[in-house]
Design an enzyme around this catalytic site. Structure first.
Site, PDB file in Angstrom:
ATOM      1  N   ASP A  61      47.091  29.828  38.673  1.00 55.43           N
ATOM      2  CA  ASP A  61      46.543  31.020  37.982  1.00 55.43           C
ATOM      3  C   ASP A  61      46.303  30.217  36.661  1.00 55.43           C
ATOM      4  O   ASP A  61      45.292  30.118  35.847  1.00 55.43           O
ATOM      5  CB  ASP A  61      47.041  32.123  37.706  1.00 55.43           C
ATOM      6  CG  ASP A  61      46.880  33.158  38.841  1.00 55.43           C
ATOM      7  OD1 ASP A  61      45.851  33.047  39.431  1.00 55.43           O
ATOM      8  OD2 ASP A  61      47.857  33.822  39.145  1.00 55.43           O
ATOM      9  N   GLU A 121      35.133  40.402  37.273  1.00 46.33           N
ATOM     10  CA  GLU A 121      35.107  40.287  38.774  1.00 46.33           C
ATOM     11  C   GLU A 121      33.757  41.078  39.224  1.00 46.33           C
ATOM     12  O   GLU A 121      32.962  40.626  39.653  1.00 46.33           O
ATOM     13  CB  GLU A 121      36.448  40.832  39.250  1.00 46.33           C
ATOM     14  CG  GLU A 121      37.664  40.045  39.238  1.00 46.33           C
ATOM     15  CD  GLU A 121      38.899  40.574  39.679  1.00 46.33           C
ATOM     16  OE1 GLU A 121      39.494  39.855  40.053  1.00 46.33           O
ATOM     17  OE2 GLU A 121      38.920  41.714  39.407  1.00 46.33           O
ATOM     18  N   ASP A 164      37.375  34.921  35.945  1.00 42.53           N
ATOM     19  CA  ASP A 164      38.744  34.999  36.590  1.00 42.53           C
ATOM     20  C   ASP A 164      38.805  33.600  37.420  1.00 42.53           C
ATOM     21  O   ASP A 164      38.336  33.105  38.337  1.00 42.53           O
ATOM     22  CB  ASP A 164      38.422  36.086  37.983  1.00 42.53           C
ATOM     23  CG  ASP A 164      39.875  36.179  38.786  1.00 42.53           C
ATOM     24  OD1 ASP A 164      40.773  35.597  38.549  1.00 42.53           O
ATOM     25  OD2 ASP A 164      39.647  36.906  39.715  1.00 42.53           O
ATOM     26  N   ASP A 200      49.905  41.575  36.284  1.00 43.52           N
ATOM     27  CA  ASP A 200      49.990  40.967  37.498  1.00 43.52           C
ATOM     28  C   ASP A 200      50.715  39.882  37.159  1.00 43.52           C
ATOM     29  O   ASP A 200      50.500  39.119  36.233  1.00 43.52           O
ATOM     30  CB  ASP A 200      48.483  40.606  37.942  1.00 43.52           C
ATOM     31  CG  ASP A 200      47.627  41.865  38.393  1.00 43.52           C
ATOM     32  OD1 ASP A 200      48.259  42.860  38.560  1.00 43.52           O
ATOM     33  OD2 ASP A 200      46.444  41.463  38.341  1.00 43.52           O
ATOM     34  N   GLU A 237      43.705  35.897  32.667  1.00 42.49           N
ATOM     35  CA  GLU A 237      44.784  35.302  32.466  1.00 42.49           C
ATOM     36  C   GLU A 237      45.142  35.055  30.812  1.00 42.49           C
ATOM     37  O   GLU A 237      45.979  34.681  30.284  1.00 42.49           O
ATOM     38  CB  GLU A 237      44.891  33.787  32.693  1.00 42.49           C
ATOM     39  CG  GLU A 237      44.756  33.746  34.261  1.00 42.49           C
ATOM     40  CD  GLU A 237      45.454  34.611  35.212  1.00 42.49           C
ATOM     41  OE1 GLU A 237      46.645  34.978  34.696  1.00 42.49           O
ATOM     42  OE2 GLU A 237      45.050  35.049  36.426  1.00 42.49           O
ATOM     43  N   GLU A 238      44.207  35.725  30.098  1.00 45.90           N
ATOM     44  CA  GLU A 238      44.375  35.624  28.618  1.00 45.90           C
ATOM     45  C   GLU A 238      44.030  37.014  28.081  1.00 45.90           C
ATOM     46  O   GLU A 238      42.970  37.736  28.455  1.00 45.90           O
ATOM     47  CB  GLU A 238      43.097  34.714  27.831  1.00 45.90           C
ATOM     48  CG  GLU A 238      42.880  33.318  28.443  1.00 45.90           C
ATOM     49  CD  GLU A 238      43.627  32.277  27.575  1.00 45.90           C
ATOM     50  OE1 GLU A 238      44.250  32.624  26.570  1.00 45.90           O
ATOM     51  OE2 GLU A 238      43.661  31.169  28.014  1.00 45.90           O
TER      52      GLU A 238
HETATM   53  P1  AFP Z   1      44.949  38.515  43.331  1.00 43.83           P
HETATM   54  O1  AFP Z   1      44.140  37.519  42.369  1.00 43.83           O
HETATM   55  O2  AFP Z   1      45.821  39.038  42.277  1.00 43.83           O
HETATM   56  O3  AFP Z   1      45.530  38.062  44.427  1.00 43.83           O
HETATM   57  O4  AFP Z   1      43.956  39.708  43.514  1.00 43.83           O
HETATM   58  C1  AFP Z   1      42.817  39.809  44.293  1.00 43.83           C
HETATM   59  C2  AFP Z   1      42.205  40.902  44.287  1.00 43.83           C
HETATM   60  O5  AFP Z   1      41.657  41.298  43.045  1.00 43.83           O
HETATM   61  C3  AFP Z   1      40.792  40.627  45.157  1.00 43.83           C
HETATM   62  O6  AFP Z   1      40.274  39.275  45.302  1.00 43.83           O
HETATM   63  C4  AFP Z   1      41.161  41.351  46.464  1.00 43.83           C
HETATM   64  O7  AFP Z   1      39.940  41.700  47.105  1.00 43.83           O
HETATM   65  C5  AFP Z   1      42.138  42.379  46.129  1.00 43.83           C
HETATM   66  O8  AFP Z   1      42.738  41.898  44.918  1.00 43.83           O
HETATM   67  C6  AFP Z   1      43.259  42.560  47.244  1.00 43.83           C
HETATM   68  O9  AFP Z   1      43.987  43.496  46.824  1.00 43.83           O
HETATM   69  P2  AFP Z   1      44.869  44.472  47.973  1.00 43.83           P
HETATM   70  O10 AFP Z   1      46.177  43.397  47.819  1.00 43.83           O
HETATM   71  O11 AFP Z   1      45.326  45.436  47.147  1.00 43.83           O
HETATM   72  O12 AFP Z   1      44.185  44.467  49.181  1.00 43.83           O
END
Ligand code: AFP
Length: 357
Positions: free
Chosen positions: A80, A285, A121, A74, A103-104
């Site tokens: 972040d 998570e 996270d 990602d 992030e690590e």
């Molecule tokens: P990010 O931290 O990379 O924005 O991801 C957030 C996440 O892990 C979670 O918090 C959300 O529920 C999910 O991704 C959203 O994912 P979609 O964009 O695929 O709906």
């Protein structure tokens, strides 16, 4: 209300500071004291993250990609990285042996003689930073196994010592469990201290809300489609009631709604490349959210098994995650365990799914 009437306040620990709450919980127990010192440092780091989040663009282009990617591929944003650094630096002041983060790439050793392993996270929902929608931090504590950084963390979520999240929303809130219920703290901007405002959060067992990214409908497996189809059929379907749908794309924000008024969150596996195990990571998570959920009377499953029974096979392993109100989790698990039930529960399934052509 007149000046003479006192404000109605719940009894203690209303407004107890996080540190006082932790000292009270730890008492004279040395293992608890280590957990308490670690959680206090998490609180301080999250307070600092809240300050940065609140500054928005005044603190720089927080939502911009740094050009780097995390271990999972990602794109990392500036926030972040800042959030990760704040947490790692704060935890270096606690008895924390090992630090793992989204992030690590690998586990960091902070203090050889530390007794706690922490997984975080640092900034959940980073795609929401630029649009000023709530983001969060998720954390999980395990007992450290001396000399075994990875083994300290690759274990079933039931072995967590404590877990929680912080949501950076209109106010900053901390939701915490040390394995004896779930308590809610709010960051008081007047003295920059987390204060306890509610003890014993309980997720309502039934609900009319669900959260899922419905744009992935065509990629889902039958049990997930069946569950959503049944909700969408509303009063005319087998559930015989109307449902409401929400999707914030910050799991912490969706979780906070569920902890406040019930509901169910689903990020299932799907057939897109790279999503065979969904999107969310088990260690930092799913497992902490699952511990909070169970402690609040709800459930968390990958569809087949309780999340807390599962151990990641590597630090950044993903897992399908479904959590929330007990009744919903049991129903979804039933759909997964016996797909033949899908036809009984949803007679309209395959013929009249609302997202179906
Ligand atoms: P990010 O931290 O990379 O924005 O991801 C957030 C996440 O892990 C979670 O918090 C959300 O529920 C999910 O991704 C959203 O994912 P979609 O964009 O695929 O709906």
């Amino acid at each position: 209300m007149t000046d003479q009437q006192p404000l109605a306040r719940p009894s203690a620990p209303w407004m107890l500071s996080l540190d006082a709450w932790l000292a009270d919980w730890a008492g004279t127990d040395s293992s608890r004291a280590a957990v308490a010192r670690t959680l206090s440092q998490v609180g301080q780091a999250c307070r600092d993250i809240a300050h940065v989040v609140a500054q928005g663009p005044l603190a720089g282009a927080l939502g911009d990609a740094t050009g780097a990617a995390n271990a999972d591929g990602d794109a990392q944003t500036t926030l972040d990285v800042r959030a990760n650094d704040l947490l790692r630096d704060a935890l270096a002041q606690a008895p924390v042996a090992y630090f793992a983060s989204e992030e690590e790439e690998t586990v960091q050793t902070l203090a050889e003689d530390g007794t706690i392993a922490v997984a975080v996270d640092p900034l959940d929902g980073s795609s929401n930073i630029r649009v000023d929608v709530s983001v969060g931090t998720i954390f999980s504590l395990y007992p450290a196994k001396p000399g075994d950084p990875t083994g300290s963390l690759l274990r079933p979520g039931r072995e967590q010592l404590a877990a929680g999240y912080v949501i950076y929303g209109p106010h900053t809130a901390l939701v915490l469990t040390v394995g004896a219920g779930v308590d809610l703290f709010v960051l008081d901007p007047r003295d920059d201290t987390f204060k306890c405002v509610k003890q014993g959060l309980a997720i309502p067992p039934t609900t009319s809300e669900f959260a899922i990214n419905a744009s992935n409908y065509r990629f889902w497996a039958t049990p997930v489609r069946a569950f959503v189809d049944d909700c969408l059929e509303g009063t005319e379907g087998p559930r015989q009631k109307n449902f409401n749908m929400r999707w914030i794309a910050s799991m912490v924000a969706d979780a906070h709604r569920i902890f406040t008024r019930g509901g169910v969150f689903l990020y299932p596996a799907d057939s897109r490349p790279g999503y065979a195990k969904g999107r969310l990571r088990l260690l930092y998570e799913a497992a902490p959210i699952a511990l909070l959920t169970e402690q609040a009377g709800g459930g968390a499953t990958d569809g087949m098994e309780p999340i807390l029974d599962l151990a990641p096979d590597h630090l950044h392993a993903r897992i399908p995650l479904i959590f929330g109100s007990r009744e919903k989790i049991d129903r979804i698990a039933k759909y997964h365990a016996d797909p033949s039930l899908v036809q009984d529960v949803s007679p309209l399934f395959r013929e009249r799914g609302l997202f179906r052509k």
